[in-house]
Motif scaffolding. Structure first.
Motif, short mmCIF file in Angstrom:
data_model
loop_
_atom_site.label_atom_id
_atom_site.label_comp_id
_atom_site.label_asym_id
_atom_site.label_seq_id
_atom_site.Cartn_x
_atom_site.Cartn_y
_atom_site.Cartn_z
N SER A 96 -45.08 -10.30 -118.15
CA SER A 96 -44.59 -9.84 -118.35
C SER A 96 -45.00 -8.08 -118.92
O SER A 96 -45.18 -8.40 -119.71
N PRO A 97 -43.53 -6.71 -118.13
CA PRO A 97 -44.45 -5.45 -118.56
C PRO A 97 -43.09 -5.13 -119.86
O PRO A 97 -42.53 -5.54 -120.52
N TRP A 98 -43.38 -3.99 -120.63
CA TRP A 98 -42.72 -3.39 -121.47
C TRP A 98 -41.73 -2.30 -120.79
O TRP A 98 -41.34 -2.23 -122.04
N LYS A 122 -45.66 -14.98 -121.55
CA LYS A 122 -46.31 -13.51 -122.26
C LYS A 122 -45.91 -12.70 -122.25
O LYS A 122 -46.24 -11.81 -121.14
N SER A 124 -45.25 -8.29 -122.72
CA SER A 124 -46.71 -7.16 -123.41
C SER A 124 -46.39 -7.28 -124.35
O SER A 124 -45.44 -7.75 -125.52
N GLU A 125 -47.51 -6.95 -124.78
CA GLU A 125 -48.03 -7.05 -126.12
C GLU A 125 -47.15 -5.94 -127.64
O GLU A 125 -46.71 -6.63 -128.44
N GLN A 159 -54.77 -14.15 -119.95
CA GLN A 159 -55.97 -14.78 -119.25
C GLN A 159 -55.87 -16.04 -119.77
O GLN A 159 -56.28 -16.95 -118.16
N GLY A 173 -46.14 -5.78 -113.52
CA GLY A 173 -46.92 -5.43 -113.84
C GLY A 173 -47.82 -4.22 -113.21
O GLY A 173 -47.30 -3.84 -112.18
N GLY A 174 -49.60 -3.23 -113.47
CA GLY A 174 -49.84 -2.33 -112.81
C GLY A 174 -50.33 -3.59 -111.79
O GLY A 174 -50.88 -4.03 -111.70
N THR A 177 -54.24 -5.17 -112.80
CA THR A 177 -54.01 -5.91 -113.71
C THR A 177 -53.77 -7.72 -112.86
O THR A 177 -53.73 -7.98 -112.52
N LEU A 196 -46.16 -5.40 -108.72
CA LEU A 196 -46.74 -4.51 -109.09
C LEU A 196 -46.07 -2.51 -109.14
O LEU A 196 -45.24 -2.44 -109.19
N GLY A 197 -47.11 -1.63 -108.90
CA GLY A 197 -46.50 -0.21 -109.53
C GLY A 197 -46.56 -0.17 -108.15
O GLY A 197 -46.14 -0.34 -106.92
N CYS A 229 -40.78 1.33 -112.40
CA CYS A 229 -41.75 0.74 -110.92
C CYS A 229 -40.76 1.51 -109.66
O CYS A 229 -42.04 2.05 -108.74
N GLU A 320 -49.97 6.43 -109.66
CA GLU A 320 -48.74 6.20 -110.55
C GLU A 320 -48.45 7.53 -111.48
O GLU A 320 -49.82 6.90 -111.91
P1 NDP Z 1 -49.83 -4.07 -117.37
O1 NDP Z 1 -50.15 -4.39 -116.41
O2 NDP Z 1 -49.87 -3.36 -118.22
O3 NDP Z 1 -49.17 -6.13 -117.72
C1 NDP Z 1 -48.73 -6.54 -117.36
C2 NDP Z 1 -48.35 -7.76 -117.66
O4 NDP Z 1 -49.48 -8.19 -117.93
C3 NDP Z 1 -48.38 -8.06 -119.45
O5 NDP Z 1 -47.79 -8.92 -119.98
C4 NDP Z 1 -50.08 -7.88 -120.04
O6 NDP Z 1 -50.24 -7.54 -120.96
C5 NDP Z 1 -50.52 -9.09 -118.78
N1 NDP Z 1 -52.06 -9.40 -118.57
C6 NDP Z 1 -52.55 -7.53 -119.14
N2 NDP Z 1 -54.02 -8.23 -117.88
C7 NDP Z 1 -53.79 -9.33 -118.37
C8 NDP Z 1 -55.38 -10.08 -117.77
N3 NDP Z 1 -55.85 -9.14 -116.95
N4 NDP Z 1 -54.83 -11.20 -117.38
C9 NDP Z 1 -53.32 -11.58 -117.84
N5 NDP Z 1 -52.25 -11.11 -118.08
C10 NDP Z 1 -53.12 -9.77 -118.39
O7 NDP Z 1 -47.94 -3.83 -116.69
P2 NDP Z 1 -47.34 -2.50 -118.02
O8 NDP Z 1 -46.79 -3.98 -118.74
O9 NDP Z 1 -48.11 -1.49 -118.38
O10 NDP Z 1 -45.91 -2.40 -117.37
C11 NDP Z 1 -45.91 -0.92 -116.20
C12 NDP Z 1 -46.56 -1.67 -115.25
O11 NDP Z 1 -45.91 -2.22 -114.11
C13 NDP Z 1 -46.59 -0.66 -114.06
O12 NDP Z 1 -47.69 0.13 -112.98
C14 NDP Z 1 -45.43 -0.28 -113.28
O13 NDP Z 1 -44.86 -0.19 -111.59
C15 NDP Z 1 -45.52 -1.71 -112.83
N6 NDP Z 1 -43.92 -2.88 -113.04
C16 NDP Z 1 -44.00 -3.43 -111.73
C17 NDP Z 1 -42.49 -3.43 -111.13
C18 NDP Z 1 -41.91 -4.37 -110.25
O14 NDP Z 1 -41.73 -5.12 -109.92
N7 NDP Z 1 -42.64 -3.82 -109.01
C19 NDP Z 1 -41.54 -3.78 -112.70
C20 NDP Z 1 -41.87 -3.00 -113.76
C21 NDP Z 1 -43.15 -2.47 -113.41
P3 NDP Z 1 -50.52 -6.19 -122.23
O15 NDP Z 1 -49.24 -5.94 -122.46
O16 NDP Z 1 -50.20 -7.51 -124.00
O17 NDP Z 1 -51.76 -5.98 -122.21
#
Ligand code: NDP
Length: 477
Positions: A96-98, A122, A124-125, A159, A173-174, A177, A196-197, A229, A320
């Motif tokens: 999940s994201p932050w 898991k 976000s950090e 990972q 997430g993004g 990712t 995703l984004g 997002c 984005e």
């Molecule tokens: P990230 O993609 O950076 O991270 C998402 C999650 O994946 C975090 O827990 C992150 O850990 C983890 N992660 C990162 N790299 C890996 C990997 N290689 N393998 C496994 N897990 C990994 O997203 P953000 O936290 O920066 O959130 C923002 C993004 O999320 C934006 O692009 C936004 O658009 C998108 N988003 C999409 C939504 C939707 O429903 N479509 C809703 C909300 C946000 P860590 O952060 O600890 O690195």
């Protein structure tokens, strides 16, 4: 075992979780404010309310959408009946994201659990503390410790968890990712759901309700400081409504930036995000865009920025931004608006603004996105009855609604034969007579012709078959 519990038992746990969240609303909102910087009102409105809304949906609907479902059985499958069962995948990894660390962790976890899975979160950090709070809420609501676990850490931990071979991965997430997670999951053939984004367009026609559209553009672009997002990331305004740009440009005067109860817009959660925001603004300015607002920053606090004279050669219209920036462009015709909106690698949410609801529906139908609102922004994705998710680089798979619930299960199709007949017609032995029977079956069941024409067509074959049988005799081959 959790997978063996009844829907009623799971709904009871979900109900206790819902109550706990409301009773502990102040502590949760306070925790979210300190971890993410979002304002207290935003913490309640965009994190707590959607969460309890979705929990109530799961309590009421899991049994309805996940119970075995009868399906028709073709006539030729004599003495048989068919149904579909939905089974939990096993253990689900939620990444999940932050930006909405509460609802975007808790809702997929609760949905997975409602379907009978175990979950590992898991977060976000940057939002580990929120993850801890969520897992404690689940335990106190009565979910067994062996079905809910927290795995704090960074992307590397994510990972490693994928290499532990979960049965399903749900990532919010993004886009970059998403690609990495999908590639890692491919090595083990693990199914993934990717939220995703986005780069969501808002299309405003000349006949739109003007004041409402202005308020919506400002809210849609600057809620959660643009770190949503489904933020309005591109505003397209029809030429006759140019004054809307001026009114939206007043955003910096109207919005109170800070973190108190009376502030509208908080800081950026992730300081690294400011680099992307500034890069997009500078790139647009260097290519001829103009600022319609002031532009300032105080630490993690950024001013809301509205830009005009933008175009699709600028990153601010194609990548984005995920920050408080609203680029505005004008268009002449409906055709042009649709083309501009669809000129994106993303396809998450969109909105269409017009008093002509037929046009609203027509344009919504032509947009290449997973979700769309007419005369509203952002709120459409909060309706727990509607599936939510993206297409193109915004991902695939759905959360929320019946589709979102079923995504956390796999379908097992079951056919039950009464077992009374000695053999089935399709079993051995094969013969010329069987071949001719198949011809009759195909003609009578599938040929799209009137009955008489079908019989006429078959007549020639039947005669030829009878003659060949006579020639060959009873043992002929
Ligand atoms: P990230 O993609 O950076 O991270 C998402 C999650 O994946 C975090 O827990 C992150 O850990 C983890 N992660 C990162 N790299 C890996 C990997 N290689 N393998 C496994 N897990 C990994 O997203 P953000 O936290 O920066 O959130 C923002 C993004 O999320 C934006 O692009 C936004 O658009 C998108 N988003 C999409 C939504 C939707 O429903 N479509 C809703 C909300 C946000 P860590 O952060 O600890 O690195």
């Amino acid at each position: 075992m959790w997978a063996q519990t009844t829907f009623k038992e799971r709904a009871d746990c979900l109900g206790r979780l819902r109550n706990l969240i409301i009773e502990e609303m102040d502590a949760i909102a306070g925790g979210l404010t300190s971890v993410t910087g979002k304002t207290p009102v935003e913490a309640v409105m965009t994190e707590i309310i959607p969460t309890v809304e979705n929990l109530r949906y799961l309590e009421k609907n899991a049994a309805k959408f996940l119970s075995p479902e009868k399906r028709p059985t073709p006539f030729s499958y004599r003495h048989s009946s068919s149904h579909v069962e939905r089974h939990p995948w096993g253990w689900v990894l939620i990444l999940s994201p932050w930006n909405f660390p509460f609802q975007l962790s808790l809702v997929p976890m609760a949905t997975a659990l409602a379907a009978g899975n175990a979950v590992v979160l898991k977060p976000s950090e940057l939002s580990t503390e929120v993850g801890k709070m969520i897992v404690s809420l689940f335990y106190r609501a009565g979910f067994p410790k062996e079905v809910v676990a927290l795995a704090p850490g960074d992307g590397l931990v994510g990972q490693r968890l994928i290499d532990a071979k979960p049965d399903l991965i749900f990532l919010t997430g993004g886009t970059e990712t998403g690609k990495k997670v999908m590639a890692a999951a491919a090595a083990h053939l693990i199914p993934v759901i990717l939220e995703l984004g986005g780069k969501d367009p808002m299309i405003v026609f000349d006949d739109a309700p003007f004041d409402r559209a202005v308020e919506a553009a400002v809210y849609g672009a600057f809620a959660n400081a643009g770190q949503v997002c489904v933020s309005v990331e591109r505003l397209y305004v029809q030429e006759g409504l140019r004054r809307l740009r001026g009114r939206a440009g007043g955003a910096d005067q109207r919005l109170r930036v800070g973190q108190s109860m009376d502030d509208d817009m908080g800081p950026l959660t992730n300081p690294r995000q400011a680099d992307i925001v500034n890069r997009h603004i500078d790139d647009a300015l260097s290519k001829g865009a103009r600022l319609a607002t002031a532009r300032w920053s105080k630490g993690p606090l950024l001013s809301p920025v509205v830009m005009t004279q933008t175009n699709h050669a600028m990153a601010v219209m194609t990548e984005e931004t995920f920050g408080p920036v609203l680029p505005v462009m004008s268009f002449r015709t409906e055709e042009e608006a649709v083309a501009l909106a669809n000129d994106s690698r993303f396809g998450l949410n969109a909105s269409v603004w017009t008093r002509d609801l037929d046009r609203g529906r027509r344009v919504a139908a032509r947009l290449a996105v997973g979700n769309c609102a007419v005369n509203d922004v952002l709120k459409n994705i909060g309706n727990p009855h509607l599936p939510f998710g993206g297409i193109k680089h915004s991902g695939f798979g759905r959360s929320h609604g019946p589709e979102g619930l079923r995504a956390f299960t796999y379908e097992k199709s079951v056919m039950v034969n009464q077992g009374t007949a000695r053999r089935e017609l399709n079993w051995f032995p094969y013969s010329r007579a069987v071949y001719e029977n198949l011809r009759v079956y195909l003609h009578m069941s599938f040929l799209k012709k009137p009955l008489l024409a079908k019989l006429k067509g078959l007549w020639g074959f039947m005669r030829a078959f009878r003659q060949s049988q006579k020639k060959e005799g009873p043992h002929g081959h």
